[in-house]
Scaffold this active site. Structure first.
Site, PDB file in Angstrom:
ATOM      1  N   HIS A  20      -7.985   2.657   0.364  1.00  0.00           N
ATOM      2  CA  HIS A  20      -6.996   1.632   0.690  1.00  0.00           C
ATOM      3  C   HIS A  20      -6.170   2.116   1.874  1.00  0.00           C
ATOM      4  O   HIS A  20      -5.908   3.311   2.021  1.00  0.00           O
ATOM      5  CB  HIS A  20      -6.084   1.346  -0.510  1.00  0.00           C
ATOM      6  CG  HIS A  20      -5.277   0.097  -0.373  1.00  0.00           C
ATOM      7  ND1 HIS A  20      -4.079   0.073   0.306  1.00  0.00           N
ATOM      8  CD2 HIS A  20      -5.496  -1.167  -0.821  1.00  0.00           C
ATOM      9  CE1 HIS A  20      -3.597  -1.150   0.272  1.00  0.00           C
ATOM     10  NE2 HIS A  20      -4.435  -1.923  -0.399  1.00  0.00           N
TER      11      HIS A  20
ATOM     12  N   ASP B  78      -9.678  -4.347  -5.752  1.00  0.00           N
ATOM     13  CA  ASP B  78     -10.875  -5.187  -5.685  1.00  0.00           C
ATOM     14  C   ASP B  78     -12.029  -4.648  -6.520  1.00  0.00           C
ATOM     15  O   ASP B  78     -12.963  -5.381  -6.827  1.00  0.00           O
ATOM     16  CB  ASP B  78     -11.345  -5.312  -4.227  1.00  0.00           C
ATOM     17  CG  ASP B  78     -10.291  -5.938  -3.345  1.00  0.00           C
ATOM     18  OD1 ASP B  78      -9.816  -7.026  -3.691  1.00  0.00           O
ATOM     19  OD2 ASP B  78      -9.928  -5.331  -2.322  1.00  0.00           O
TER      20      ASP B  78
END
Length: 429
Positions: free
Chosen positions: A306, A363
Site C-alpha cells: 500500500h 482489497d
C-alpha cells in the site's frame, strides 16, 4: 523544536515555516517557495506533498492506524452503522438520537430517483460496466437540482447531502439490474440503508425476499471500512474538481471515475481474478509467489502493499476476521478464501515481501467477502464507491466550509523542446 526550516539556495538562506498536526504529523510550509525563491518543489505522484489541512481522517502507515474523527475504524466497524459513520465523517461528530433519526429519515425519503432517469438506462448496452453507468448517472442528477448546486451555500449543501447518499445507492442497484436484464426494484423505505440496497439488488417482482441480517451486517461493515481514507486518488480528485466550485454531483462523479482504475478501487476485482487464476491452475500458492518475484514473469501478486501502510492494513485485518465469521454463518466454504489465506501465509514468511513491507491490503479480502454476499465482480468497484461516498462528501464540504477559494493548480517541470518553428505540411517528413 524550531518553528522554521532553513533552505539554502544559491548561497541565500530562506526560512520556511513548520506545521505540526494534532497527531504530530510534520510538514514544511512551501506555499511561498516560488514567490520567494523562484523554485518549485518537485514531487511526482505527490507522495510527499500535503495538499490541504483536514480534521476528518488520520492514518499512521507505519503503525497501521486508521481513525475517523479520532475514532479507530475497528471500533466503528464493530459498533456503528454506515449511516451513523457517514454522519460522523460529514458533520464532525457522532449524531445524537434526534440527529440520527432525522438523517435516517432524509435518507429514506430521498431513496427514489426521478422516473425520467429510468429511460437513461435504456441507452446503455448490456455490456456497459456499472461504473460507467454510475458516474454518468450521478453527474446527470445535477440536472434535477438546478437550484441546489451552489457549494458556497451551506443550506443548499445540507439539502443535497442526504439526496446524494441515498440516490447513488439506488442508481448503483439499478445499474446492476440493467446489466442482467432484470426489471428495477423500487426502494423499500421501511428497510435500513444496507438492507434496502440488498433488496434493490437481489429482489425480483415475482417473489418475496427476506433480507439476511448477517448479510446486512457484513455489508454495513464493508461500507464503514471503505468510508474514508484521507487524500487518496479519488478523494483528491473530488477536492480538485470541487476547488473549481463544481457542484457536488459533478465532483462525486469525478471521484467515481478516479476510483474506477485498477490501481485504486478496481484492485479488489483484480485480486479476485488473480485468486480465480491460481485456483484454476491447481491452487499452488508457492508457484504464484515465485512468479511474483520473477522479474521475467508478467504475473503480479495483487492485494499486497500500500502507498501509505508499511505494516498490515488495519482494514484487511477487520475483513479477514469477518470472512470466517460470515461464511460460517452463511454455511459457505469458499476455495478462494482458503487460497487467499495460504497465499498470505507463504508471502509473509518470505523475506522478499517483508523487506518491502508488502502486507495484505484492504482489497485482498474484500472481494472474497463481496462474493460471499452474492455481489458480482463487476460491482466490486461500485461497492467501493458507495462506501467511499461519505468521505468524498465530507472532504468536499470541509474544503468549502474553510472558505479556501484557491483553485487546485499543480506546477510542472517542462523538459520538452526549447524552440520550434511551424513547418507547412508539404515540408514535413
Amino acid at each position: 523544536m524550531a518553528n522554521t526550516a532553513e533552505l539554502i539556495l544559491e548561497g541565500k538562506s530562506y526560512q520556511l515555516p513548520l506545521i505540526v498536526g494534532s497527531c504530530e504529523e510534520k510538514a514544511i510550509d512551501i506555499r511561498k517557495l516560488r514567490a520567494d525563491t523562484g523554485y518549485i518543489a518537485f514531487d511526482s505522484g505527490y507522495g510527499n506533498t500535503g495538499s490541504c489541512m483536514s480534521n476528518i481522517t488520520f492514518i499512521d502507515g507505519e503503525k497501521g492506524i486508521l481513525c475517523y474523527r479520532g475514532i479507530p475504524v475497528a471500533e466503528l466497524a464493530e459498533k456503528s452503522t454506515f449511516v451513523e459513520t457517514s454522519y460522523l465523517l460529514i458533520y464532525g461528530h457522532l449524531p445524537n438520537k434526534t440527529e440520527l433519526d432525522n438523517f435516517s429519515h432524509q435518507l429514506r425519503y430521498h431513496s427514489m430517483i426521478h422516473e425520467d432517469m429510468l429511460r437513461f438506462y435504456d441507452g446503455y448496452p448490456s455490456t456497459a460496466h456499472p461504473m460507467a453507468i454510475l458516474s454518468s448517472m450521478v453527474c446527470s442528477l445535477s440536472a434535477y437540482y438546478p437550484d441546489s448546486l451552489d457549494p458556497k451555500d451551506p443550506a443548499q449543501v445540507d439539502h443535497l447531502v442526504p439526496r446524494v447518499l441515498s440516490k447513488i445507492r439506488t442508481i448503483a442497484a439499478y445499474s446492476y439490474k440493467k446489466s442482467i436484464g432484470q426489471p428495477v426494484v423500487y426502494p423499500q423505505n421501511a428497510l435500513s440503508y444496507c438492507a434496502n440496497f440488498l433488496h434493490m439488488m437481489f429482489a425480483v417482482p415475482s417473489e418475496t425476499m427476506e433480507i439476511d441480517p448477517d448479510v446486512t451486517a457484513a455489508l454495513n461493515m464493508l461500507l464503514i471500512i471503505h468510508a474514508d481514507h484521507e487524500q487518496n486518488c479519488s478523494t483528491s480528485t473530488v477536492r480538485l474538481v470541487g476547488s473549481s466550485d463544481a457542484n457536488l454531483f459533478a465532483s462525486v462523479a469525478a471521484g467515481i471515475c478516479a476510483l474506477w482504475g485498477p490501481k485504486h478501487g478496481g484492485a479488489n476485482q483484480a485480486v479476485m481474478e488473480m485468486l480465480e487464476t491460481i485456483h484454476k491452475n491447481g491452487g499452488d500458492v508457492n508457484k504464484a509467489v515465485a512468479a511474483a518475484k520473477d522479474k521475467d514473469s508478467d504475473f503480479k501478486l495483487m492485494g499486497f502493499g500500500h502507498r501509505v501502510y508499511k505494516s498490515y492494513d488495519p482494514r484487511a485485518t477487520i475483513i479477514r476476521k469477518n470472512c470466517d465469521v460470515i461464511l460460517g454463518k452463511l454455511g459457505k466454504k469458499d476455495p478462494l478464501l482458503e487460497i487467499a489465506k495460504r497465499l498470505e501465509e507463504v508471502a509473509l514468511k518470505d523475506p522478499y515481501f517483508r523487506e518491502r513491507n508488502l502486507y495484505p491490503n484492504v482489497d485482498f479480502y474484500s472481494g472474497v467477502l463481496y462474493r460471499a454476499l452474492g455481489i458480482p465482480k463487476n460491482m466490486y468497484t461500485v461497492m467501493f464507491s458507495l462506501g467511499r461516498l461519505p468521505g468524498w462528501i465530507a472532504h468536499w464540504r470541509e474544503m468549502h466550509l474553510e472558505g479556501d477559494d484557491r483553485i487546485y493548480r499543480p506546477r510542472q517541470i517542462y523538459n520538452g523542446p526549447t524552440t520550434a518553428n511551424y513547418v507547412p505540411i508539404e515540408g514535413r517528413k
